[in-house]
Design an enzyme around this catalytic site. Sequence first.
Site, PDB file in Angstrom:
ATOM      1  N   ASP A  27      43.882  43.482  41.916  1.00  0.00           N
ATOM      2  CA  ASP A  27      42.449  42.869  41.733  1.00  0.00           C
ATOM      3  C   ASP A  27      41.604  43.734  42.561  1.00  0.00           C
ATOM      4  OD1 ASP A  27      40.191  41.053  41.421  1.00  0.00           O
ATOM      5  OD2 ASP A  27      41.164  39.572  42.104  1.00  0.00           O
TER       6      ASP A  27
ATOM      7  N   ASP B  57      39.050  43.517  35.694  1.00  0.00           N
ATOM      8  CA  ASP B  57      39.237  44.052  36.984  1.00  0.00           C
ATOM      9  C   ASP B  57      40.612  43.317  37.580  1.00  0.00           C
ATOM     10  OD1 ASP B  57      38.466  41.386  37.323  1.00  0.00           O
ATOM     11  OD2 ASP B  57      37.113  41.902  39.040  1.00  0.00           O
ATOM     12  N   GLU B  58      41.397  42.629  36.742  1.00  0.00           N
ATOM     13  CA  GLU B  58      42.642  42.161  37.484  1.00  0.00           C
ATOM     14  C   GLU B  58      43.872  41.977  36.584  1.00  0.00           C
ATOM     15  OE1 GLU B  58      43.031  38.119  38.692  1.00  0.00           O
ATOM     16  OE2 GLU B  58      40.964  37.739  37.896  1.00  0.00           O
TER      17      GLU B  58
END
Length: 421
Positions: free
Chosen positions: A38, A128-129
Site C-alpha cells: 500500500d 495504490d494497493e
Amino acid sequence: MQAVLKHGGLSTHGQADISEEQRSGTDQWAAASILHADLDAFYASVEQRDNPSLRGKPVIVGGGVVLAASYEAKACGVKTAMGGKIARQLCPEAIDVPPRMEAYTEASKAVFEIFNDTTPLVEGISVDEAFLDVGGLRRIAGTPIQIAERLRKRVKAEVGLNITVGVARTKFLAKVASGVGKPDGLLAVRPDREMEFLHPLPVQALWGVGKVTAEKLQRVGLFTVGDVADLSEERLVSLVGTAAGHKLHSLAHNVDRRRVTTGKRRSSMGSQRAMGRRPKTHAEIDAELRGIVDRVTRRMRAADRVGRTAVVRFRFDDFTRATRSHTMTEATADTAPIMKASLDILDAMWPTIEEQGLTLIGLSIANLSNADAVQMALPFADLSALDHAVDTVRDKFGTNSINRAVNLGRDQGFAVPMLPD
DNA sequence: TCTGGGGTCCTAGGACCC
DNA sequence: TCTGGGGTCCTAGGACCC
C-alpha cells in the site's frame, strides 16, 4: 517472541530487527505468504517526489475536498475526503496542490510493474494497493519477508515512493497489517499469534465496518475486534444483517479463505460531475449529461467492453440522492442508445430536479461484458425471427415442446443470448 | 463539516416463469 | 380451477472502500 515484526518507520510494536531464524522461513512464519502493499499518502507523495520544495511540508491534494494529505498535514488532523475549508482551518500553513491524475496513473503503472515482476499472483485493489501471493517463491526468491523487504527497496529506488507492506497468512490480516505498519513500514503477523494482534484493534479495522456499522456495534458495547469475536454469529446477524453478520463473524475469528486472484475485470464503469449549488437550466444539465455519456462510452470502447444497464445518478440540493436505471436488451458501447436511455431518465426526473435543485449528475454502466462475447452471441440476437420460430412450434406441437426445445438448446450450448464476462 | 470521483457488494420488493 | 414454492431478472437504495 512478539506477535508482530516490524521495521522501518514508526511502530507501536518497536523496531525489531529481522533475525536469521525469521528469514529462514522454516519456523512459525512459514504460512504467512500473502503480502498487502500500500503506497503511503499516494497522491501527496507523488507531488512531494516531483517538487522538492514540498518535501517535509504539509501538502493537501484536491479542491473542494481533500483527495490526499501528506503525513505532515495528517499530523494536524487533516483526513482524506474532508471538506477543504475545514482542512485549511486545521492546517493553515498547508500547501494546496491541484490533482495531476496522469502523474498518479503513471506512478501506479510503474509500481505495478514491480509487483508483476515480483510474482505472477498480483491482485490490484486500487491505484495504490495490491495483494501479492508469494507462497510458491521460496526457492527462487526467498521467504515472504525477504521478498517484502526487496519490494519496498525497489519501489523506493525505482519509483521514488514509500510503500508499506503487510505480511500475513490471510488477505484480511495482511491488509490490517499494512494499515498498522504505516508509514514506510514492513509489518508481519506471525501465524500462531494472529489473535493477539487482531483482537485489541478497534472494530473499524474489520473490512466492511464503516461509520454506520461501527456506531451500531458501539451502541451495544462492542469496541474492539475481540468484543465482536465474543458474540455468537446469530447475534451478529440480527445486529447488522445476514451477509455482513457472517462476514464480521468470520473476520473477527480470523477466518478468511479468499485467495489472491488475478484477471478480475470491473463490472461497471461510470463518470460523474458535481455542479455546485447555484441554479442550473435544463440546457446546462442536459449538456453536462451528454458530456458524461460521451466520456463513459468512449472509455468503454477503449477498454473493449459493452454494458446493458445505464444508471443515472442524481444528488439534490439537500444532498439526498436518487438513482434511476434502464436495462437494454443488448449490451452496447455505442453512444446513441446509451444517450437516449440517459436523456429519457433525465426528462422523467426533471420535475423533481426543478423542485429540489441538482448538485451532481452521473452515469454508470453496469452489467459489463467483453465486446467479443457479444459478437459471439450475435447469431442468436434476432429476436423477431426467434419469436416467429417459437410461435410456429407452439402452434404445431404445443407449449411443452417449446420448453423441451429451450432446455435442449441450453444443454447443447446454443440459444444463449449473452455470454458472461 | 456543507461535501470528489471512481468503484464494490448487499438488500428488498415486484414481475414473471415454471 | 385454484394454489404454492422456487428461481431469475430488474429496479432502487444504502453502506462501504480508496
